[in-house]
Each structure stands twice: as structure tokens, then as C-alpha cells.
Write an enzyme that holds these catalytic residues in place. Sequence first.
Site, short mmCIF file in Angstrom:
data_model
loop_
_atom_site.label_atom_id
_atom_site.label_comp_id
_atom_site.label_asym_id
_atom_site.label_seq_id
_atom_site.Cartn_x
_atom_site.Cartn_y
_atom_site.Cartn_z
N TRP A 14 0.81 -1.22 0.00
CA TRP A 14 0.00 0.00 0.00
C TRP A 14 0.84 1.28 0.00
O TRP A 14 0.33 2.36 -0.22
CB TRP A 14 -0.93 0.01 1.21
CG TRP A 14 -2.07 -0.95 1.14
CD1 TRP A 14 -2.25 -1.96 0.23
CD2 TRP A 14 -3.20 -1.01 2.02
NE1 TRP A 14 -3.42 -2.64 0.49
CE2 TRP A 14 -4.03 -2.07 1.59
CE3 TRP A 14 -3.60 -0.27 3.14
CZ2 TRP A 14 -5.22 -2.40 2.22
CZ3 TRP A 14 -4.78 -0.60 3.79
CH2 TRP A 14 -5.59 -1.65 3.33
N HIS A 99 12.63 -2.78 -0.45
CA HIS A 99 11.88 -2.18 -1.56
C HIS A 99 12.73 -1.08 -2.20
O HIS A 99 13.45 -0.37 -1.51
CB HIS A 99 10.54 -1.63 -1.05
CG HIS A 99 9.61 -1.26 -2.16
ND1 HIS A 99 9.74 -0.07 -2.86
CD2 HIS A 99 8.57 -1.92 -2.72
CE1 HIS A 99 8.80 -0.03 -3.79
NE2 HIS A 99 8.09 -1.14 -3.74
N GLU A 171 11.57 -6.87 -8.80
CA GLU A 171 10.93 -5.59 -9.14
C GLU A 171 11.91 -4.70 -9.90
O GLU A 171 12.71 -3.99 -9.27
CB GLU A 171 10.49 -4.89 -7.86
CG GLU A 171 9.46 -5.67 -7.06
CD GLU A 171 8.50 -4.74 -6.32
OE1 GLU A 171 7.30 -4.93 -6.45
OE2 GLU A 171 8.97 -3.80 -5.65
N GLY A 238 1.70 -2.55 -6.14
CA GLY A 238 1.53 -1.27 -5.48
C GLY A 238 0.19 -0.65 -5.81
O GLY A 238 -0.85 -1.00 -5.23
N GLY A 239 0.19 0.22 -6.80
CA GLY A 239 -1.01 1.01 -7.13
C GLY A 239 -2.29 0.20 -7.26
O GLY A 239 -3.33 0.57 -6.69
#
Length: 257
Positions: A14, A99, A171, A238-239
Amino acid sequence: MNKATRKAIIAGNWKMNKTRPEAKALLEELKGMVADIKTVEIVACVPFTNLETALAATEGTNIKIGAENCHFEKSGAFTGEISADMLAEMGVEYVVLGHSERRQYFAETDETVNKRTKAALAAGLKPIVCVGELLWERECNITEEVIARQIKLDFFGISADDLKKCVIAYEPVWAIGTGKTATADQAEEVCAFIRAQLAKLYGAEVAEAITIQYGGSMNAANAAELVSKTNVDGGLIGGASLKAADFTTIIKAAENG
Ligand code: PEP
């Protein structure tokens, strides 16, 4: 072991979004939409301030809760930080570590990712460790070197038994929050490379058992193709994890992937 026997995990990250009432509303909506999902592990990694709300809202459901970081020391003079023990005591199960936003904006290094991973494992948390190359590194054709180095350093000194409790999220930094997704073939190529590196370090059996996710602008439209790839065992999102319907579509894609 192969893709069919590995655990597919779809985890939402989030980031710095949602107040407590907003977090509760999103999870209440999601809960109903994913209640019948059995073959995919569903995780929501939420800001520290939302953890208690999220744990209460998802109690007894198939949604697991994670944090977005933890510190590597057990306690002490580290103003503003949260320890792995503090998270574990609450009932948090997962924690995102390394991250790219932490690496980029908060001076996170492979050394501290390694220390945080060890601390998380010692507390009984399941780390989701993120690796990925910058656009410049991909353009210079050193993606594999970058990833191999991150895997070596981030998991340095971690036993095979502990590695099996970890999830790795590939990622590519250029794909995070940019709307630019890696193609399914690019994602597969690097996830397969990660598995080959793990096989060198830990043996084929361990490497085959590890869940390797793709993350980077994964959404309701592109998830099915990405998670259909042999070495892509789900996603870190994520989004699109901020919208219950989109997140559910991604979870359902992983069910069929
Ligand atoms: C992430 O935050 O890990 C991520 C992949 O973000 P997005 O899906 O928004 O690119």
C-alpha cells in the site's frame, strides 16, 4: 517441485496510503470479493499505523497482513523505527524488505536488507525481499550481475531452512509506479535467473520451492500473462492493490496461472 506445487502469493504494497477508516473500508470490500480463493496466498502490506486495523478487519479470513519494513535491531535508541519483534507480537505475518523506494529514498543498502531479513526471520516473520535493476543498469546490459549481487548479499548467512520462509520479489526499478511493465518474457527471464542463482547457492530443491514474485506496474489487464510464466509465482502490487476490484482480478489471475 514446480510452479504447480509452489505457493502463489499476491501481495499488495500500500506504500504511504490510506488512513485507518480507509484501510478498514478497503479490506472489508476485498474480504467479500476473495472469500472463495483457496490456492493463492493473499497478503496486504500496509503502513504501520494501519496494522492493528488491518489485523482486526481480516481476522479469520484468507487475507494475511504484512508490514512495509522493519528495523534490524531488537530494541533501543532508533527513533521512529519499528522492530521485527514488535510486528510479530501483533500477529503480523509478512514484511516487505529492500523495496526500491527504501533503497532510493532512505539509503537502504544490501547490507541493511540482509540484517533486516535476518531480524525478521529471527522474529518469525516471512520476509518479502525485493531485488531489481535500475533502467540504466538494464541498458548497460548488467541486469544479471546486479541481481546476482543482490541475491548473494541480501541472503548472505541465511540458511536453506530460513530461505524457504522468504519470498523474493523481482521488481525492476524502472517499472515501479511508472506504468511501464516488464514484458512477461522479461519477467520470466529474470525470475528464472534468480531461481538459477538460488540453485547455485542452496541447491535445486530449495530453489524450486521458493516463491518468486514479479512486481512493477502489475495490474488487472497484464497480470494474467505475467503470472502464467513458469518462474513467476505471483506478484507484489503497489497502485493496483489500492482498488479492491483490480486487486481481486490479479488474485484470480494467479489462481489460474
Ligand atoms: C511496488 O510498490 O512494489 C510496486 C510494484 O508498485 P506498482 O505496482 O505501483 O508499480
